[in-house]
Design an enzyme around this catalytic site. Structure first.
Site, PDB file in Angstrom:
ATOM      1  CB  CYS A 127      37.045  31.054  41.801  1.00  0.00           C
ATOM      2  SG  CYS A 127      38.597  30.872  40.943  1.00  0.00           S
ATOM      3  CB  CYS A 164      40.053  27.619  40.244  1.00  0.00           C
ATOM      4  SG  CYS A 164      38.366  27.568  39.635  1.00  0.00           S
ATOM      5  CB  CYS A 205      35.474  31.581  38.492  1.00  0.00           C
ATOM      6  SG  CYS A 205      35.956  29.892  38.112  1.00  0.00           S
ATOM      7  CB  CYS A 244      39.136  29.701  35.975  1.00  0.00           C
ATOM      8  SG  CYS A 244      39.681  30.268  37.587  1.00  0.00           S
ATOM      9  N   GLY A 252      37.324  52.339  62.118  1.00  0.00           N
ATOM     10  CA  GLY A 252      37.277  51.161  62.975  1.00  0.00           C
ATOM     11  C   GLY A 252      36.366  51.307  64.180  1.00  0.00           C
TER      12      GLY A 252
END
Lengths: 290, 262
Positions: free
Chosen positions: A265, A240, A271, A243, A31
């Site tokens: 997606c 979606c 997808c 899909c 970080g």
């Protein structure tokens, strides 16, 4: 076909060593933003110069590279970076998340779970999470070193005061291993839970700002929030349309000027593989019916 | 006549504080004690070293010599020998600093509530409702209407901005407040209201304060004790009324007689 007039993966070996040292330091201090001597790359700032340099430093000839931009394999940024490494490094490429060993991404984490054999490289425009509230770099560095992160909550407070809930929906600040507050790059906050305890190594490169930071595998990553306004990973409340997936992050696409829209997606590989496996959404079913 | 102190240790003990700018003197050999609940005024003309002194005390500048001993929760400590994290923690818990220009002390892009809440969040408050309640309470105490809580300071008048800055500083219940010309740049009626408010808060919360100003009326109203500075040195100090009504040093006499009588 590799372009022989370039060193492997474009950058010279000394530069790659320098970047690798920064990456190692970043991994050692999860970080923490490690400064590095960012090079001029043959693409404009803001197009992923940081991510490209990190990728170049990590690539080996055996790697299989996947590049995504907002989840998609076929947008300008993804296509040109993939071509760049095909030409300068001659590495194999793929669009399938599971087959890739190194994935460079802009603004998304792939839906398919990552593994220990993968590296995920993020393109970062502004690495400093405190920047918009504290413009002085000297001051933000001091705040990081002294762990003074009250200001980050002022930003979230402002969100709730103005919008009634934490409206920050991307680049949502996280705390790494209880120490450094980090900007996860502009990924949607939907992806934030995937940052923590991820088996893959995650590297972040900011070219213009000359910073590299990292999340080693299985790092603890906590999204900041208030006790009475807990963090929520949000997405559009739809399935979606291609899909039928209900658990993936969706793009909203306006399809005509009569106000019609579709949700698909944002992860194109996810997808497509679902559709190939026989799943269908609202629009694909309509098409099949006609 | 010497007043008997209420407690055995002063809140702040300053010993021979000296700050030089190269060969020039910022302030020199300043020593004083500040007792809990006491308000000390520092007056003097421009360039007399008042602001330098205040910055040294508040840790914004590093003095060349001397000690600043603050009575922390864990006993008296020399502030100048504290580590930076300790000093910064002190400056957002036990201390407060009110700037002359509210723009220096406020975050102008953040709402009034966020400004007041910042110190709370800096010391670990993580409950939005609580933070907001305390911010609302403090806006009320400094006479800012509660419905302005989501307005930015840019939408406030100068007097309101200064009151907001005071609320933002006092919300964590500090014990010592540094004020640099808190009424500078405000018109007289707004000044009077602000002074009223400050006097009320100081008495109510039992605050100790060090107020730097060139306005003798401000110290007359607020300060228990007065220090007069000239050319970086303290030329006279004593009870406020005593110094203003019976000035001894020629410079203090000049200062007092320079005030326009309306």
């Amino acid at each position: 076909m590799t372009d022989q007039s370039y060193n492997f993966a474009y950058l010279d070996e000394q530069t790659k060593r320098m970047i690798r040292r920064a990456i190692l330091k970043g991994i050692a201090v999860p970080g923490y933003q490690v400064p590095f001597a960012s090079r001029e790359m043959p693409m404009p700032y803001g197009w992923g110069t940081g991510g490209v340099q990190v990728t170049a430093a990590c690539l080996t000839p055996e790697d299989r590279l996947k590049v995504i931009d907002q989840g998609a394999d076929d947008t300008t940024n993804a296509v040109s970076i993939r071509k760049f490494f095909q030409r300068t490094a001659g590495v194999a490429t793929t669009e399938a998340t599971a087959e890739a060993t190194l994935i460079q991404t802009r603004h998304r984490i792939p839906e398919h779970p990552l593994t220990e054999d993968q590296i995920l490289v993020y393109q970062v425009p502004i690495p400093e999470p405190l920047r918009f509230l504290e413009p002085r770099e000297t001051e933000t560095r001091k705040m990081h070193s002294l762990e003074e992160y009250g200001l980050m909550h002022v930003k979230l407070y402002e969100d709730i005061a103005r919008h009634g809930s934490i409206a920050t929906s991307y680049a949502y600040p996280v705390k790494v291993e209880g120490r450094y507050v980090m900007d996860p790059s502009p990924i949607p906050k939907f992806d934030n839970p995937k940052l923590g305890d991820c088996p893959a190594l995650q590297l972040f490169g900011a070219g213009r700002e000359q910073r590299i930071y990292a999340l080693p595998p299985h790092t603890q990553v906590v999204s900041l929030d208030f006790d009475d306004h807990p963090f929520q990973a949000t997405k559009a409340p739809h399935d979606c349309d291609l899909c039928g997936a209900s658990e993936s992050y969706l793009d909203e696409v306006i399809v005509d000027d009569a106000g019609n829209r579709m949700f698909v997606c944002s992860d194109t590989d996810f997808c497509r593989s679902r559709r190939e496996a026989g799943h269908a959404g609202r629009l694909t079913m309509q098409e099949a019916a006609e | 006549m010497k007043m008997e102190p209420i407690t055995a240790t002063p809140l702040l003990r300053v010993d021979n504080l000296t700050k030089r700018y190269g060969s020039r003197i910022g302030c020199a050999d300043v020593s004083f004690d500040l007792w809990p609940g006491e308000v000390l005024g520092i007056v003097g003309e421009s360039g007399s070293g008042k602001s330098t002194l205040l910055s040294c005390l508040a840790g914004h500048l590093t003095p060349d010599e001397g000690q600043v001993i603050f009575d922390t929760a864990g006993g008296p400590r020399d502030v100048l020998r504290m580590t930076e994290p300790e000093r910064r923690r002190l400056s957002r818990t036990d201390w407060a600093f009110v700037h002359q220009n509210p723009r220096d002390g406020l975050r102008m892009g953040v709402t009034a509530g966020g400004n007041v809440g910042e110190r709370l969040m800096a010391v670990g408050a993580r409950h939005y409702g609580d933070i907001r309640d305390r911010a609302t309470d403090w806006l009320g105490r400094v006479e800012i209407a509660a419905e302005r809580i989501d307005d930015r300071p840019t939408a406030f008048s100068g007097g309101m901005q200064q009151r907001l800055q005071i609320a933002r500083n006092l919300v964590t219940g500090p014990r010592l407040v540094f004020m640099d010309e808190p009424t500078g740049g405000l018109d007289v009626s707004v000044q009077a209201r602000l002074l009223d408010l400050l006097r009320g808060l100081v008495r109510e919360m039992g605050l100790s304060a060090i107020i730097v100003t060139h306005d003798l009326a401000v110290v007359r109203l607020l300060a228990d004790r007065l220090m007069v500075m000239k050319s970086g040195r303290v030329v006279e100090q004593g009870l406020t009324d005593q110094v203003l009504d019976d000035p001894q040093h020629p410079y203090t006499q000049l200062l007092v007689s320079s005030v326009l009588q309306v």
